[in-house]
Design a protein around this motif. Structure first.
Motif, short mmCIF file in Angstrom:
data_model
loop_
_atom_site.label_atom_id
_atom_site.label_comp_id
_atom_site.label_asym_id
_atom_site.label_seq_id
_atom_site.Cartn_x
_atom_site.Cartn_y
_atom_site.Cartn_z
N LEU A 1 -4.83 -6.81 -1.70
CA LEU A 1 -5.17 -6.65 -0.29
C LEU A 1 -6.64 -7.00 -0.05
N ILE B 1 0.83 -1.19 0.00
CA ILE B 1 0.00 0.00 0.00
C ILE B 1 0.87 1.25 0.00
N THR B 2 0.27 2.33 -0.46
CA THR B 2 0.84 3.66 -0.27
C THR B 2 0.09 4.22 0.92
N GLU C 1 -4.92 4.09 -2.16
CA GLU C 1 -5.79 3.29 -3.03
C GLU C 1 -5.63 1.84 -2.60
N PRO C 2 -6.68 1.18 -2.12
CA PRO C 2 -6.52 -0.21 -1.68
C PRO C 2 -6.20 -1.12 -2.87
N PRO D 1 -4.73 2.87 3.08
CA PRO D 1 -4.09 2.93 1.77
C PRO D 1 -4.65 4.10 0.95
#
Length: 137
Positions: free
Chosen positions: A68, A46-47, A63-64, A61
């Protein structure tokens, strides 16, 4: 600010906490966890960003990633047979009238409203107005 989070520690939930179903043992659950963990799969990356989720301040996140969401869905399915049936009290604690129809279906089927396509990955930093015993994964 850290009193409630200290109770359960800094963590990320893929499958909501559960009570063991009648006839299931901790040893069986641990064996299932080991088998699940030994299955090769993509490692979700994640970011991370700090955001709010239902009154909680959490790392979420940006963006998930699909991996995940798939991992969490696989956890829900793989371990559901170990989950004791939802009690009326536990169901009521989730405030079903505030959930979407799909989340109510998830609650009744999986024992938790925020699973599958409604999964919300987070690592709680601070509990705000949400109940301290809520695990809003």
């Amino acid at each position: 600010m850290t009193t409630d989070p200290r109770i359960y520690g800094f963590h990320a939930t893929l499958k909501a906490p559960l009570s063991l179903a009648p006839g299931k043992t901790e040893a069986e659950l641990l064996a299932a966890c080991e088998a699940f963990a030994s299955t090769p799969r993509a490692i979700p990356v994640i970011t991370p960003v700090v955001g709010s989720i239902s009154g909680f301040i959490a790392v979420i996140p940006a963006e998930p990633p699909a991996e995940l969401i798939r991992l969490a869905a696989d956890c829900v399915s793989a371990f559901d047979s170990f989950r004791a049936p939802l009690t009326p009290e536990h169901r009521a604690r989730r405030n079903p009238s505030l959930l979407t129809p799909r989340q109510r279906e998830h609650l009744d089927r999986w024992g938790y409203p925020y699973v599958k396509e409604d999964f919300r990955f987070h690592m709680t930093l601070r509990v705000g107005s949400a109940p301290s015993d809520a695990n809003l994964s």
